[in-house]
Design a protein around this motif. Sequence first.
Motif, PDB file in Angstrom:
ATOM      1  N   GLY A  63      36.074  39.702  49.666  1.00 14.29           N
ATOM      2  CA  GLY A  63      34.792  39.050  49.435  1.00 14.29           C
ATOM      3  C   GLY A  63      34.557  38.669  47.990  1.00 14.29           C
ATOM      4  O   GLY A  63      33.563  38.018  47.676  1.00 14.29           O
ATOM      5  N   ILE A  64      35.465  39.023  47.095  1.00 15.16           N
ATOM      6  CA  ILE A  64      35.300  38.729  45.673  1.00 15.16           C
ATOM      7  C   ILE A  64      36.463  37.849  45.214  1.00 15.16           C
ATOM      8  O   ILE A  64      37.625  38.187  45.435  1.00 15.16           O
ATOM      9  CB  ILE A  64      35.234  40.026  44.841  1.00 15.16           C
ATOM     10  N   PRO A  65      36.164  36.713  44.563  1.00 14.99           N
ATOM     11  CA  PRO A  65      37.238  35.820  44.117  1.00 14.99           C
ATOM     12  C   PRO A  65      38.257  36.526  43.228  1.00 14.99           C
ATOM     13  O   PRO A  65      37.913  37.402  42.424  1.00 14.99           O
ATOM     14  CB  PRO A  65      36.479  34.742  43.328  1.00 14.99           C
ATOM     15  N   PHE A  66      39.513  36.136  43.378  1.00 17.40           N
ATOM     16  CA  PHE A  66      40.626  36.683  42.596  1.00 17.40           C
ATOM     17  C   PHE A  66      40.670  38.211  42.657  1.00 17.40           C
ATOM     18  O   PHE A  66      41.072  38.858  41.689  1.00 17.40           O
ATOM     19  CB  PHE A  66      40.538  36.251  41.126  1.00 17.40           C
ATOM     20  N   THR A  67      40.296  38.777  43.774  1.00 12.16           N
ATOM     21  CA  THR A  67      40.265  40.235  43.908  1.00 12.16           C
ATOM     22  C   THR A  67      40.783  40.619  45.291  1.00 12.16           C
ATOM     23  O   THR A  67      40.302  40.113  46.303  1.00 12.16           O
ATOM     24  CB  THR A  67      38.831  40.770  43.727  1.00 12.16           C
ATOM     25  N   SER A  68      41.732  41.532  45.324  1.00  7.94           N
ATOM     26  CA  SER A  68      42.272  41.987  46.611  1.00  7.94           C
ATOM     27  C   SER A  68      41.588  43.281  47.039  1.00  7.94           C
ATOM     28  O   SER A  68      40.988  43.990  46.230  1.00  7.94           O
ATOM     29  CB  SER A  68      43.784  42.215  46.508  1.00  7.94           C
ATOM     30  N   GLU A  69      41.707  43.577  48.300  1.00  9.74           N
ATOM     31  CA  GLU A  69      41.161  44.827  48.839  1.00  9.74           C
ATOM     32  C   GLU A  69      41.808  46.030  48.166  1.00  9.74           C
ATOM     33  O   GLU A  69      41.152  47.043  47.900  1.00  9.74           O
ATOM     34  CB  GLU A  69      41.382  44.881  50.356  1.00  9.74           C
ATOM     35  N   ARG A  70      43.075  45.928  47.855  1.00 12.70           N
ATOM     36  CA  ARG A  70      43.785  47.032  47.199  1.00 12.70           C
ATOM     37  C   ARG A  70      43.138  47.373  45.856  1.00 12.70           C
ATOM     38  O   ARG A  70      43.033  48.528  45.491  1.00 12.70           O
ATOM     39  CB  ARG A  70      45.255  46.687  46.998  1.00 12.70           C
ATOM     40  N   GLN A  71      42.683  46.367  45.128  1.00 12.44           N
ATOM     41  CA  GLN A  71      42.035  46.620  43.839  1.00 12.44           C
ATOM     42  C   GLN A  71      40.699  47.337  44.001  1.00 12.44           C
ATOM     43  O   GLN A  71      40.283  48.066  43.120  1.00 12.44           O
ATOM     44  CB  GLN A  71      41.833  45.308  43.090  1.00 12.44           C
ATOM     45  N   LEU A  72      40.031  47.110  45.115  1.00  7.10           N
ATOM     46  CA  LEU A  72      38.718  47.708  45.336  1.00  7.10           C
ATOM     47  C   LEU A  72      38.783  49.091  45.979  1.00  7.10           C
ATOM     48  O   LEU A  72      37.998  49.967  45.640  1.00  7.10           O
ATOM     49  CB  LEU A  72      37.857  46.794  46.214  1.00  7.10           C
ATOM     50  N   THR A  73      39.720  49.262  46.912  1.00  9.45           N
ATOM     51  CA  THR A  73      39.727  50.501  47.703  1.00  9.45           C
ATOM     52  C   THR A  73      41.073  51.218  47.715  1.00  9.45           C
ATOM     53  O   THR A  73      41.145  52.335  48.228  1.00  9.45           O
ATOM     54  CB  THR A  73      39.359  50.199  49.169  1.00  9.45           C
ATOM     55  N   GLY A  74      42.116  50.571  47.227  1.00  9.55           N
ATOM     56  CA  GLY A  74      43.445  51.158  47.291  1.00  9.55           C
ATOM     57  C   GLY A  74      44.150  50.886  48.610  1.00  9.55           C
ATOM     58  O   GLY A  74      45.300  51.259  48.791  1.00  9.55           O
ATOM     59  N   ARG A  75      43.466  50.194  49.528  1.00  6.78           N
ATOM     60  CA  ARG A  75      44.080  49.853  50.824  1.00  6.78           C
ATOM     61  C   ARG A  75      44.609  48.427  50.780  1.00  6.78           C
ATOM     62  O   ARG A  75      44.140  47.601  50.013  1.00  6.78           O
ATOM     63  CB  ARG A  75      43.039  49.977  51.949  1.00  6.78           C
ATOM     64  N   ASP A  76      45.582  48.165  51.624  1.00  8.15           N
ATOM     65  CA  ASP A  76      46.145  46.814  51.703  1.00  8.15           C
ATOM     66  C   ASP A  76      45.118  45.868  52.287  1.00  8.15           C
ATOM     67  O   ASP A  76      44.187  46.303  52.955  1.00  8.15           O
ATOM     68  CB  ASP A  76      47.407  46.833  52.567  1.00  8.15           C
ATOM     69  N   PRO A  77      45.274  44.584  52.071  1.00  5.72           N
ATOM     70  CA  PRO A  77      46.399  43.966  51.382  1.00  5.72           C
ATOM     71  C   PRO A  77      46.174  43.855  49.877  1.00  5.72           C
ATOM     72  O   PRO A  77      45.042  43.833  49.413  1.00  5.72           O
ATOM     73  CB  PRO A  77      46.465  42.580  52.007  1.00  5.72           C
ATOM     74  N   GLY A  78      47.284  43.740  49.181  1.00  2.88           N
ATOM     75  CA  GLY A  78      47.265  43.424  47.762  1.00  2.88           C
ATOM     76  C   GLY A  78      47.560  41.941  47.621  1.00  2.88           C
ATOM     77  O   GLY A  78      47.939  41.284  48.584  1.00  2.88           O
ATOM     78  N   GLU A  79      47.381  41.406  46.439  1.00  5.64           N
ATOM     79  CA  GLU A  79      47.637  39.991  46.219  1.00  5.64           C
ATOM     80  C   GLU A  79      48.059  39.814  44.767  1.00  5.64           C
ATOM     81  O   GLU A  79      47.369  40.284  43.857  1.00  5.64           O
ATOM     82  CB  GLU A  79      46.382  39.176  46.536  1.00  5.64           C
ATOM     83  N   ALA A  80      49.181  39.161  44.541  1.00  6.83           N
ATOM     84  CA  ALA A  80      49.785  39.087  43.209  1.00  6.83           C
ATOM     85  C   ALA A  80      48.882  38.412  42.177  1.00  6.83           C
ATOM     86  O   ALA A  80      48.697  38.933  41.075  1.00  6.83           O
ATOM     87  CB  ALA A  80      51.127  38.372  43.286  1.00  6.83           C
ATOM     88  N   SER A  81      48.323  37.252  42.502  1.00  7.26           N
ATOM     89  CA  SER A  81      47.490  36.555  41.522  1.00  7.26           C
ATOM     90  C   SER A  81      46.281  37.389  41.131  1.00  7.26           C
ATOM     91  O   SER A  81      45.910  37.458  39.954  1.00  7.26           O
ATOM     92  CB  SER A  81      47.025  35.200  42.068  1.00  7.26           C
ATOM     93  N   ALA A  82      45.658  38.027  42.102  1.00  3.08           N
ATOM     94  CA  ALA A  82      44.499  38.880  41.818  1.00  3.08           C
ATOM     95  C   ALA A  82      44.888  40.017  40.881  1.00  3.08           C
ATOM     96  O   ALA A  82      44.166  40.328  39.928  1.00  3.08           O
ATOM     97  CB  ALA A  82      43.931  39.434  43.122  1.00  3.08           C
ATOM     98  N   THR A  83      46.023  40.617  41.137  1.00  3.32           N
ATOM     99  CA  THR A  83      46.494  41.712  40.297  1.00  3.32           C
ATOM    100  C   THR A  83      46.724  41.231  38.869  1.00  3.32           C
ATOM    101  O   THR A  83      46.315  41.890  37.905  1.00  3.32           O
ATOM    102  CB  THR A  83      47.783  42.313  40.887  1.00  3.32           C
ATOM    103  N   ILE A  84      47.348  40.080  38.719  1.00  4.18           N
ATOM    104  CA  ILE A  84      47.624  39.540  37.390  1.00  4.18           C
ATOM    105  C   ILE A  84      46.329  39.204  36.658  1.00  4.18           C
ATOM    106  O   ILE A  84      46.143  39.565  35.495  1.00  4.18           O
ATOM    107  CB  ILE A  84      48.540  38.299  37.482  1.00  4.18           C
ATOM    108  N   VAL A  85      45.417  38.517  37.327  1.00  5.97           N
ATOM    109  CA  VAL A  85      44.158  38.120  36.686  1.00  5.97           C
ATOM    110  C   VAL A  85      43.413  39.347  36.171  1.00  5.97           C
ATOM    111  O   VAL A  85      43.007  39.410  35.004  1.00  5.97           O
ATOM    112  CB  VAL A  85      43.277  37.295  37.642  1.00  5.97           C
ATOM    113  N   HIS A  86      43.240  40.349  37.024  1.00  6.89           N
ATOM    114  CA  HIS A  86      42.507  41.542  36.607  1.00  6.89           C
ATOM    115  C   HIS A  86      43.244  42.317  35.520  1.00  6.89           C
ATOM    116  O   HIS A  86      42.619  42.837  34.593  1.00  6.89           O
ATOM    117  CB  HIS A  86      42.194  42.431  37.818  1.00  6.89           C
ATOM    118  N   SER A  87      44.562  42.390  35.613  1.00 10.33           N
ATOM    119  CA  SER A  87      45.342  43.101  34.587  1.00 10.33           C
ATOM    120  C   SER A  87      45.210  42.434  33.227  1.00 10.33           C
ATOM    121  O   SER A  87      45.013  43.106  32.211  1.00 10.33           O
ATOM    122  CB  SER A  87      46.816  43.156  34.974  1.00 10.33           C
ATOM    123  N   VAL A  88      45.312  41.119  33.198  1.00 15.08           N
ATOM    124  CA  VAL A  88      45.213  40.395  31.933  1.00 15.08           C
ATOM    125  C   VAL A  88      43.807  40.520  31.359  1.00 15.08           C
ATOM    126  O   VAL A  88      43.628  40.778  30.165  1.00 15.08           O
ATOM    127  CB  VAL A  88      45.633  38.915  32.111  1.00 15.08           C
TER     128      VAL A  88
END
Length: 186
Positions: A63-88
């Motif tokens: 429900g949040i742009p450039f953000t995967s469920e894994r980033q919010l809760t630790g559950r799948d799915p993850g998404e590479a672009s979301a991970t990169i955007v948040h990491s940077v």
Amino acid sequence: MDPTSLVERLAAARIGATFNFYRDGEGAASRRERLVSYLERRRSAGFLLVGEAAGYRAARVSGIPFTSERQLTGRDPGEASATIVHSVLAELGLEEDVLLWNIVPTHPHRPGAPATNRRPVRAEVDGGRPFLDELAQGRRVVAVGRLAHGVLGGSYVRHPSHGGAVEFRDGLLQSALGGLGVRRFL
């Protein structure tokens, strides 16, 4: 900008042939709540990073742009672009000053294949534009990727997908944030 009103209007919107995950599907109410909360937290963000469209492994689920469920809760799915955007953004100390959004805030996919992404058509871009324009008020807008740049013009950074992580990071550092003092380097 009233986050609750914006999300209610977004949930009611029909944006071309895209899937409106704020209205439809299991978890729609949770996605709406998350988006309202996110918009509230980023109400004073000075920058709006704008991508192409919601992806099937990121915003469609979280429900949040450039953000995967894994980033919010630790559950799948993850998404590479979301991970990169948040990491940077975290590395550069910019997370709190950046609001993430998409030209098309709903999910364009191939017919009959919801677990795919497709490039949005012009009518879908036009349908998502009022939400973008509302969120852009008072913010510096930075396009992420070619489609967003083609629609918005102005500042541009490479999309982090398909090997673009370093160029995305460098784009934020070199020009896209327009001289903002990046906390990591102060």
